[in-house]
Motif scaffolding. Structure first.
Motif, PDB file in Angstrom:
ATOM      1  N   GLN A  24       0.828  -1.203   0.000  1.00 49.86           N
ATOM      2  CA  GLN A  24       0.000   0.000   0.000  1.00 49.86           C
ATOM      3  C   GLN A  24       0.866   1.258   0.000  1.00 49.86           C
ATOM      4  N   GLU A  25       1.977   1.191   0.746  1.00 55.26           N
ATOM      5  CA  GLU A  25       2.858   2.359   0.829  1.00 55.26           C
ATOM      6  C   GLU A  25       3.462   2.664  -0.555  1.00 55.26           C
ATOM      7  N   ALA A  28       0.740   4.014  -2.876  1.00 49.29           N
ATOM      8  CA  ALA A  28       0.457   5.404  -2.499  1.00 49.29           C
ATOM      9  C   ALA A  28       1.522   6.316  -3.079  1.00 49.29           C
ATOM     10  N   SER A  29       2.753   5.849  -3.015  1.00 48.48           N
ATOM     11  CA  SER A  29       3.873   6.621  -3.539  1.00 48.48           C
ATOM     12  C   SER A  29       3.757   6.802  -5.053  1.00 48.48           C
ATOM     13  N   ILE A  31       0.989   6.856  -6.786  1.00 44.92           N
ATOM     14  CA  ILE A  31      -0.100   7.794  -7.079  1.00 44.92           C
ATOM     15  C   ILE A  31       0.318   9.213  -6.731  1.00 44.92           C
ATOM     16  N   ALA A  32       1.063   9.370  -5.639  1.00 43.43           N
ATOM     17  CA  ALA A  32       1.532  10.710  -5.262  1.00 43.43           C
ATOM     18  C   ALA A  32       2.419  11.296  -6.358  1.00 43.43           C
ATOM     19  N   ASN A  33       3.167  10.432  -7.058  1.00 41.53           N
ATOM     20  CA  ASN A  33       4.104  10.912  -8.077  1.00 41.53           C
ATOM     21  C   ASN A  33       3.549  10.799  -9.497  1.00 41.53           C
ATOM     22  N   VAL A  34       2.222  10.819  -9.609  1.00 42.80           N
ATOM     23  CA  VAL A  34       1.603  10.625 -10.922  1.00 42.80           C
ATOM     24  C   VAL A  34       1.996  11.736 -11.900  1.00 42.80           C
ATOM     25  N   VAL A  99      -2.090   5.892 -14.421  1.00 43.85           N
ATOM     26  CA  VAL A  99      -2.907   6.173 -13.237  1.00 43.85           C
ATOM     27  C   VAL A  99      -4.057   5.176 -13.083  1.00 43.85           C
ATOM     28  N   MET A 103      -4.694   2.918  -9.704  1.00 48.21           N
ATOM     29  CA  MET A 103      -5.916   2.974  -8.908  1.00 48.21           C
ATOM     30  C   MET A 103      -6.503   1.573  -8.725  1.00 48.21           C
ATOM     31  N   LEU A 106      -4.430  -0.300  -6.281  1.00 45.18           N
ATOM     32  CA  LEU A 106      -4.673   0.218  -4.929  1.00 45.18           C
ATOM     33  C   LEU A 106      -5.955  -0.365  -4.340  1.00 45.18           C
ATOM     34  N   LEU A 107      -7.033  -0.353  -5.126  1.00 44.79           N
ATOM     35  CA  LEU A 107      -8.303  -0.890  -4.645  1.00 44.79           C
ATOM     36  C   LEU A 107      -8.184  -2.384  -4.366  1.00 44.79           C
ATOM     37  N   ASN A 109      -5.510  -4.050  -3.613  1.00 51.30           N
ATOM     38  CA  ASN A 109      -4.696  -4.266  -2.416  1.00 51.30           C
ATOM     39  C   ASN A 109      -5.493  -3.975  -1.144  1.00 51.30           C
ATOM     40  N   GLY A 110      -6.328  -2.919  -1.200  1.00 49.29           N
ATOM     41  CA  GLY A 110      -7.149  -2.581  -0.050  1.00 49.29           C
ATOM     42  C   GLY A 110      -8.126  -3.700   0.284  1.00 49.29           C
TER      43      GLY A 110
END
Lengths: 135, 130
Positions: A24-25, A28-29, A31-34, A99, A103, A106-107, A109-110
């Motif tokens: 997840q980390e 997240a990284s 997506i933050a750097n998209v 992206v 996404m 991410l979903l 993995n969640g």
């Protein structure tokens, strides 16, 4: 029947939760750097989760003089899974971030994490039921 | 704790994207400014991102766009007109700025979604005991 339910299943669930939390980390990284030019996406290797499942908990087992003794389980120290970087370019700014893919990952993995924590909670509930019955 | 680090990573992107939106707003606000601090017309600014080394993102610098040409309009009565009666207007193209703004907004939303997914993960972990 293993001792007190603190068996391989717990070890596997714990390992899976650890894996998903670390993944997840990284997601997240990503997506933050998209919008970061030249950024390469990083992810965990699912094979690293499957690999070495056999030796899970094998390091610090309790000494047993009979095969009928309880095996016990001592959690390993926190494991760091290998990170792979995808050194490809799919955008004209040199980035390898897509992206939509991030996404979805991410979903996924969640939900994976939530599934494992539900299973863990269910296993604790089993124990609780048993403990209530003897009381 | 790992899950809080995940929040921090996406929060850094929210900050960066918000900053980018501020710069775009500034470009739009100054789209018709013919005289800026350095004499010429306002030049559009662009935000450059870089990884912050801890998984997140930060603004590395803000650059002035000197490659996009400025607009020259014939207005002899304008106080900033040159000897040929041409006034130099900023190189801000409103349509491009709006597209940039939408891209920043979508990136912002993607990070909000990521924070929500992480939040649900944390909540499900808290439910293990109960």
């Amino acid at each position: 029947m293993s001792g007190f339910g603190l068996d391989r299943v717990f070890a596997l669930l714990e390992r899976g939760l650890d894996f998903a939390a670390q993944r997840q980390e990284l997601l997240a990284s990503n997506i933050a750097n998209v919008e970061t030019p030249g950024y390469k996406r990083r992810d965990l290797d699912f094979e690293s989760l499957l690999k070495g499942l056999e030796e899970q908990g094998g390091e610090l087992n309790l000494a047993r003089t009979s095969s009928r003794h309880l095996p016990g389980y001592v959690a390993k120290s926190k494991e760091v899974f290998p990170v792979k970087e995808e050194n490809i370019t799919i955008r004209d700014d040199g980035s390898s971030i897509d992206v939509e893919r991030e996404m979805v990952a991410l979903l996924e993995n969640g939900l994976y994490y939530q599934t494992l924590s539900k299973l863990t909670a269910g296993k604790f509930n089993l124990l609780r039921t048993v403990l209530k019955e003897v009381r | 704790m790992q899950i809080f680090n995940t929040f921090r990573i996406n929060a850094s992107a929210l900050t960066a994207e918000r900053f980018r939106m501020d710069v775009i707003a500034s470009n739009l606000a100054n789209a018709e400014v013919t005289r800026s601090g350095n004499g010429g017309p306002y030049l559009r600014r662009e935000v450059i991102f870089e990884p912050d080394g801890e998984g997140g993102v930060r603004v590395s610098r803000v650059i002035e766009d000197r490659s996009t040409p400025t607009r020259k309009v014939f207005q002899p009565d304008h106080p900033d007109a040159d000897e040929n009666g041409l006034v130099e207007y900023p190189n801000v193209v409103v349509v491009n700025e709006i597209v940039d703004l939408m891209a920043a907004l979508r990136a912002y939303e993607a990070n909000v979604t990521a924070i929500n997914v992480s939040k649900e993960m944390a909540k499900s972990a808290l439910n293990i005991g109960g």
